[in-house]
Design an enzyme around this catalytic site. Sequence first.
Site, PDB file in Angstrom:
ATOM      1  CE1 TYR A 165      -3.992   1.801   0.412  1.00  0.00           C
ATOM      2  CE2 TYR A 165      -2.333   3.330   2.457  1.00  0.00           C
ATOM      3  CZ  TYR A 165      -3.523   3.340   1.810  1.00  0.00           C
ATOM      4  OH  TYR A 165      -4.870   4.670   1.842  1.00  0.00           O
ATOM      5  CB  ALA A 166       3.453   1.896   2.069  1.00  0.00           C
ATOM      6  CE  LYS A 169      -3.690   4.615  -1.735  1.00  0.00           C
ATOM      7  NZ  LYS A 169      -4.291   5.510  -2.517  1.00  0.00           N
TER       8      LYS A 169
HETATM    9  N1  LIG Z   1      -9.923   6.309   5.197  1.00  0.00           N
HETATM   10  C1  LIG Z   1      -8.244   6.199   5.194  1.00  0.00           C
HETATM   11  O1  LIG Z   1      -7.841   6.875   6.272  1.00  0.00           O
HETATM   12  C2  LIG Z   1      -8.072   6.867   3.798  1.00  0.00           C
HETATM   13  C3  LIG Z   1      -6.517   7.489   4.304  1.00  0.00           C
HETATM   14  C4  LIG Z   1      -5.438   8.174   3.530  1.00  0.00           C
HETATM   15  C5  LIG Z   1      -5.938   7.588   1.560  1.00  0.00           C
HETATM   16  N2  LIG Z   1      -7.458   7.094   1.540  1.00  0.00           N
HETATM   17  C6  LIG Z   1      -7.343   6.692   0.039  1.00  0.00           C
HETATM   18  O2  LIG Z   1      -8.307   7.031  -0.221  1.00  0.00           O
HETATM   19  C7  LIG Z   1      -9.063   6.467  -1.038  1.00  0.00           C
HETATM   20  C8  LIG Z   1     -10.730   6.419  -0.892  1.00  0.00           C
HETATM   21  O3  LIG Z   1     -11.165   6.057   0.342  1.00  0.00           O
HETATM   22  P1  LIG Z   1     -11.725   5.380   1.584  1.00  0.00           P
HETATM   23  O4  LIG Z   1     -11.329   5.783   2.657  1.00  0.00           O
HETATM   24  O5  LIG Z   1     -13.361   6.521   1.220  1.00  0.00           O
HETATM   25  O6  LIG Z   1     -11.980   4.112   1.527  1.00  0.00           O
HETATM   26  P2  LIG Z   1     -13.968   3.358   0.901  1.00  0.00           P
HETATM   27  O7  LIG Z   1     -13.938   1.990   1.574  1.00  0.00           O
HETATM   28  O8  LIG Z   1     -15.157   3.927   2.036  1.00  0.00           O
HETATM   29  O9  LIG Z   1     -13.655   3.700  -0.557  1.00  0.00           O
HETATM   30  C9  LIG Z   1     -13.212   3.005  -1.523  1.00  0.00           C
HETATM   31  C10 LIG Z   1     -14.740   2.695  -2.801  1.00  0.00           C
HETATM   32  O10 LIG Z   1     -13.516   1.871  -3.286  1.00  0.00           O
HETATM   33  C11 LIG Z   1     -13.886   1.432  -3.705  1.00  0.00           C
HETATM   34  N3  LIG Z   1     -13.452  -0.018  -4.602  1.00  0.00           N
HETATM   35  C12 LIG Z   1     -12.348  -0.843  -4.349  1.00  0.00           C
HETATM   36  N4  LIG Z   1     -11.967  -1.515  -5.426  1.00  0.00           N
HETATM   37  C13 LIG Z   1     -11.920  -0.895  -6.154  1.00  0.00           C
HETATM   38  C14 LIG Z   1     -12.469  -1.312  -7.409  1.00  0.00           C
HETATM   39  N5  LIG Z   1     -11.264  -2.244  -8.251  1.00  0.00           N
HETATM   40  N6  LIG Z   1     -13.134  -0.471  -8.746  1.00  0.00           N
HETATM   41  C15 LIG Z   1     -13.476   0.107  -8.372  1.00  0.00           C
HETATM   42  N7  LIG Z   1     -14.344   0.723  -7.326  1.00  0.00           N
HETATM   43  C16 LIG Z   1     -13.375  -0.262  -6.283  1.00  0.00           C
HETATM   44  C17 LIG Z   1     -15.377   0.276  -3.445  1.00  0.00           C
HETATM   45  O11 LIG Z   1     -16.536  -0.257  -3.292  1.00  0.00           O
HETATM   46  C18 LIG Z   1     -15.276   1.514  -2.590  1.00  0.00           C
HETATM   47  O12 LIG Z   1     -16.565   2.730  -2.693  1.00  0.00           O
HETATM   48  C19 LIG Z   1      -8.429   4.820  -1.386  1.00  0.00           C
HETATM   49  O13 LIG Z   1      -7.510   4.819  -2.417  1.00  0.00           O
HETATM   50  C20 LIG Z   1      -7.162   4.909  -0.032  1.00  0.00           C
HETATM   51  O14 LIG Z   1      -7.025   4.590  -0.030  1.00  0.00           O
HETATM   52  C21 LIG Z   1      -8.375   6.695   2.835  1.00  0.00           C
END
Ligand SMILES: NC(=O)c1ccc[n+]([C@@H]2O[C@H](COP(=O)([O-])OP(=O)(O)OC[C@H]3O[C@@H](n4cnc5c(N)ncnc54)[C@H](O)[C@@H]3O)[C@@H](O)[C@H]2O)c1
Length: 270
Positions: A165-166, A169
């Site tokens: 993941y890291a 990203k």
């Molecule tokens: N929540 C956190 O603390 C956090 C921190 C840093 C970065 N992020 C990043 O932010 C982004 C959104 O995360 P979130 O926290 O809203 O998560 P979330 O799980 O609420 O939403 C992620 C969405 O991506 C969709 N998804 C997953 N795999 C997929 C695929 N192969 N094709 C299409 N859609 C797909 C899921 O169905 C979901 O609707 C991600 O890239 C995550 O890595 C989140």
Amino acid sequence: MSRSNFEEFPLSTARFDGRAAVVTGAASGIGSAIATALVAEGARVAGFDIDEAGLRKKAAELGDAFLPITADVTVEAQIEAGIATVAATFGRLDAALNVAGGSRIGAITDLAESDWDFTVDLVQKSVFLCTKHEARLMRDFANGGAIVNISSLDGRIPMPGGSPYATGKAGVVMFSKNAALELAQHRIRVNSVLPGLVDTPLVAAIMGYEPAKQMFLERIPLGTAATPEQVAGPCLFLASDDASYITGTELVVDGGWEISNFPNLAKLAG
Ligand SMILES: NC(=O)c1ccc[n+]([C@@H]2O[C@H](COP(=O)([O-])OP(=O)(O)OC[C@H]3O[C@@H](n4cnc5c(N)ncnc54)[C@H](O)[C@@H]3O)[C@@H](O)[C@H]2O)c1
């Protein structure tokens, strides 16, 4: 500032009037908040996700301004078909926010190759594939555009058990710079956003387990996890004309987490 200065720089609440946007991961969390905010500011939004039920719910909430597209962002043919639908429906593309993500975790000494591939494909390859097809449509529409790729603070700070993941990203940050360089000739800006801890289903296990949550919050000077809306705001800024001279850079949205690593010796003073 004089009144005339304010007239020169009006504060707009409808920065996306008449514009079309793509948001991946629109069925949940940060992507869902971004889709809602874009529609509130006048955009029509194509929401890409694998979660069909979540997309249906979002469409019911946002009405005609929201076009649900079931697509796996790791599969090029599905993205290409989805972007073709965007072209046929909206006839333009002004902003694209690549948000979909997730991960499988594990120690490097135990991690299966398939778990590495799953995670890096989802967080990194998907951003390449989406940018490729979004930028082609923006280029053909010839009116410029803005792409915002969601990285993570983990792209700068390693996470125990989170090597794919890291690594993925961190790659999103560099890929976005590379894309900014290549796409500037088409007046397409590309930037990345690095959220810290955001209260979404992705981190439900942390937010739902008080001792783990407290360990995170101790690191965050602003003292809370972000709401998805607190990340959507900076993303919309980068996608809007307010950021018309910003490309090839990254914006950390972490409540100060990144700057808090020095031991807080003041606690010893009792
Ligand atoms: N929540 C956190 O603390 C956090 C921190 C840093 C970065 N992020 C990043 O932010 C982004 C959104 O995360 P979130 O926290 O809203 O998560 P979330 O799980 O609420 O939403 C992620 C969405 O991506 C969709 N998804 C997953 N795999 C997929 C695929 N192969 N094709 C299409 N859609 C797909 C899921 O169905 C979901 O609707 C991600 O890239 C995550 O890595 C989140």
